[in-house]
Design an enzyme around this catalytic site. Sequence first.
Site, mmCIF file in Angstrom:
data_model
loop_
_atom_site.group_PDB
_atom_site.id
_atom_site.type_symbol
_atom_site.label_atom_id
_atom_site.label_comp_id
_atom_site.label_asym_id
_atom_site.label_seq_id
_atom_site.Cartn_x
_atom_site.Cartn_y
_atom_site.Cartn_z
ATOM 1 N N ARG A 35 -14.953 -10.989 10.439
ATOM 2 C CA ARG A 35 -15.536 -11.636 9.253
ATOM 3 C C ARG A 35 -16.819 -12.397 9.579
ATOM 4 O O ARG A 35 -17.710 -12.488 8.735
ATOM 5 C CB ARG A 35 -14.515 -12.561 8.609
ATOM 6 C CG ARG A 35 -13.475 -11.765 7.838
ATOM 7 C CD ARG A 35 -12.491 -12.660 7.162
ATOM 8 N NE ARG A 35 -11.691 -11.912 6.211
ATOM 9 C CZ ARG A 35 -10.439 -12.216 5.871
ATOM 10 N NH1 ARG A 35 -9.859 -13.276 6.409
ATOM 11 N NH2 ARG A 35 -9.789 -11.500 4.996
ATOM 12 N N LYS A 200 5.057 -5.446 -0.146
ATOM 13 C CA LYS A 200 5.778 -5.619 -1.395
ATOM 14 C C LYS A 200 5.130 -4.914 -2.573
ATOM 15 O O LYS A 200 3.933 -4.990 -2.785
ATOM 16 C CB LYS A 200 5.872 -7.120 -1.710
ATOM 17 C CG LYS A 200 6.910 -7.819 -0.857
ATOM 18 C CD LYS A 200 6.693 -9.312 -0.787
ATOM 19 C CE LYS A 200 6.815 -9.987 -2.142
ATOM 20 N NZ LYS A 200 6.348 -11.392 -2.079
ATOM 21 N N GLY A 356 -6.351 -6.797 4.480
ATOM 22 C CA GLY A 356 -6.482 -7.400 5.802
ATOM 23 C C GLY A 356 -5.636 -6.690 6.845
ATOM 24 O O GLY A 356 -6.116 -6.367 7.934
ATOM 25 N N GLY A 380 -7.515 -8.890 -1.328
ATOM 26 C CA GLY A 380 -7.109 -9.410 -2.641
ATOM 27 C C GLY A 380 -8.178 -9.166 -3.694
ATOM 28 O O GLY A 380 -7.879 -8.726 -4.808
HETATM 29 P P1 ADP Z 1 -2.708 -5.396 3.336
HETATM 30 O O1 ADP Z 1 -2.961 -6.730 4.016
HETATM 31 O O2 ADP Z 1 -3.427 -4.272 3.997
HETATM 32 O O3 ADP Z 1 -2.942 -5.463 1.855
HETATM 33 P P2 ADP Z 1 0.099 -5.938 3.082
HETATM 34 O O4 ADP Z 1 -0.151 -7.379 3.392
HETATM 35 O O5 ADP Z 1 0.521 -5.590 1.708
HETATM 36 O O6 ADP Z 1 -1.150 -5.050 3.525
HETATM 37 O O7 ADP Z 1 1.280 -5.402 4.026
HETATM 38 C C1 ADP Z 1 1.193 -5.389 5.414
HETATM 39 C C2 ADP Z 1 2.552 -5.581 6.045
HETATM 40 O O8 ADP Z 1 3.494 -4.673 5.538
HETATM 41 C C3 ADP Z 1 2.505 -5.360 7.519
HETATM 42 O O9 ADP Z 1 2.700 -6.591 8.189
HETATM 43 C C4 ADP Z 1 3.644 -4.396 7.800
HETATM 44 O O10 ADP Z 1 4.446 -4.755 8.916
HETATM 45 C C5 ADP Z 1 4.461 -4.488 6.547
HETATM 46 N N1 ADP Z 1 5.257 -3.267 6.316
HETATM 47 C C6 ADP Z 1 4.811 -2.004 6.186
HETATM 48 N N2 ADP Z 1 5.836 -1.150 6.045
HETATM 49 C C7 ADP Z 1 6.968 -1.887 6.094
HETATM 50 C C8 ADP Z 1 8.353 -1.566 6.015
HETATM 51 N N3 ADP Z 1 8.768 -0.316 5.859
HETATM 52 N N4 ADP Z 1 9.227 -2.593 6.083
HETATM 53 C C9 ADP Z 1 8.805 -3.848 6.248
HETATM 54 N N5 ADP Z 1 7.516 -4.219 6.323
HETATM 55 C C10 ADP Z 1 6.605 -3.240 6.255
HETATM 56 MG MG MG Z 2 -1.763 -8.558 4.081
#
Ligand code: ADP
Ligand code: MG
Length: 400
Positions: A35, A200, A356, A380
């Site tokens: 960043r 989620k 992220g 976000g």
């Molecule tokens: P981003 O930051 O790219 O938007 P998120 O914050 O939504 O992504 O999600 C990232 C997290 O999701 C990671 O820490 C990863 O470990 C978790 N994750 C991915 N698949 C699973 C799974 N099947 N069960 C639990 N956690 C998961």
């Molecule tokens: Mg995230």
Amino acid sequence: MKTIAELGDLRGKRVLVRSDLNVPLDGDTITDDGRIRASVPTIEALSEAGARVIVCAHLGRPKGTPEARYSLAPVARRLGELLGREVRFAEDTVGESARAAVEAAGDGDVVLLENLRFNAGETSKDESERGAFADQLASLADVFVSDGFGVVHRKQASVYDVAKRLPHAVGGLVENEVGVLRRLTEDPERPYAVVLGGAKVSDKLGVIDNLLRTADRLLIGGGMVFTFLKAQGYEVGTSLLEADQVETVKGYLDQAHERGVEIVLPVDIVVGSEFSVDSDPQVVPAGLIPADRMGLDIGPESGFLFAQKLKHCKTVFWNGPMGAFEMEPYAAGTEAVAEALVELTEKGALTVVGGGDSAAAVRQLGFSDDQFGHISTGGGASLEYLEGKELPGLTVLDEA
Ligand code: ADP
Ligand code: MG
């Protein structure tokens, strides 16, 4: 929205820049300076134009009062190294130290103010409290430049209120991010596929809703996939499941069907005994997850299927890892999607990685940023943009 070039001659002007310098720290060691690097071009351009550059940013989530572990001091040092010039660090945001540092700055000098969130006014929901802090920030400068894409969806003093108080422009980083998002939303080249994963489904409901109107194909993996599998009538063992979202997801599956949007779900899953590296990974069909195991990645067949489904796409947006990639046994699904995007990029498709953890995943897996069309600095903010929401930090820049 004015650009920096449209601000006229900046020599000798005090320019307040809102950057996103919210980097991960281990003690006072910066573990990923992405960043800061992304923020350098705008700061450099302003400095070269002879402006007195006053950079402001936040770090972590302090609760409106100073906390040493959230100090931007290490960031000032790193920014100085990357700029190849001294960065004067003010030990407060709008107090004595800030005023003195701004006062002492000559043309082309760069000052970094201490963490904005050491001040309760920065994130206050109370308009007058926020406004009072924005008044203090604005009094330090003649002009405001908004360059923190990671915060443009926030109605905060340094993002929104300060732009109402000073002549303002959009910085190059935000301009670039918005340009890419426009290409995803205004008449994207088709086929247009979106890959969604991460933890989620409830974080991403709004964006799914809107993407069902614009994308041709939606590929789902990550922790959120189990709510989709459940909505299809499968059992998901001890996997992440948001039971209260199953009905909503059923609705999405119906809508997708009506609109002719293809939803691609994994056909196999890597399951483990628990959320840890040492959890005996096994591949099972998506419909046969044992009751005592949790899904932690999409399986190899699914990785192959997803790559096939992406192959002829002209535009791809990807948000959210396909599995718990931080643990080596569960990183292959994320790697397969990253590979597919790299190949597409080589063929001239527009590939965008947002989020992220998604950005961290591709870097951890050894890919370089330039193998993708664009890696967003704001997960976000990019999701809210794709949701069709109004981003206060952008709309305020459209006002004179
Ligand atoms: P981003 O930051 O790219 O938007 P998120 O914050 O939504 O992504 O999600 C990232 C997290 O999701 C990671 O820490 C990863 O470990 C978790 N994750 C991915 N698949 C699973 C799974 N099947 N069960 C639990 N956690 C998961
Ligand atoms: Mg995230």
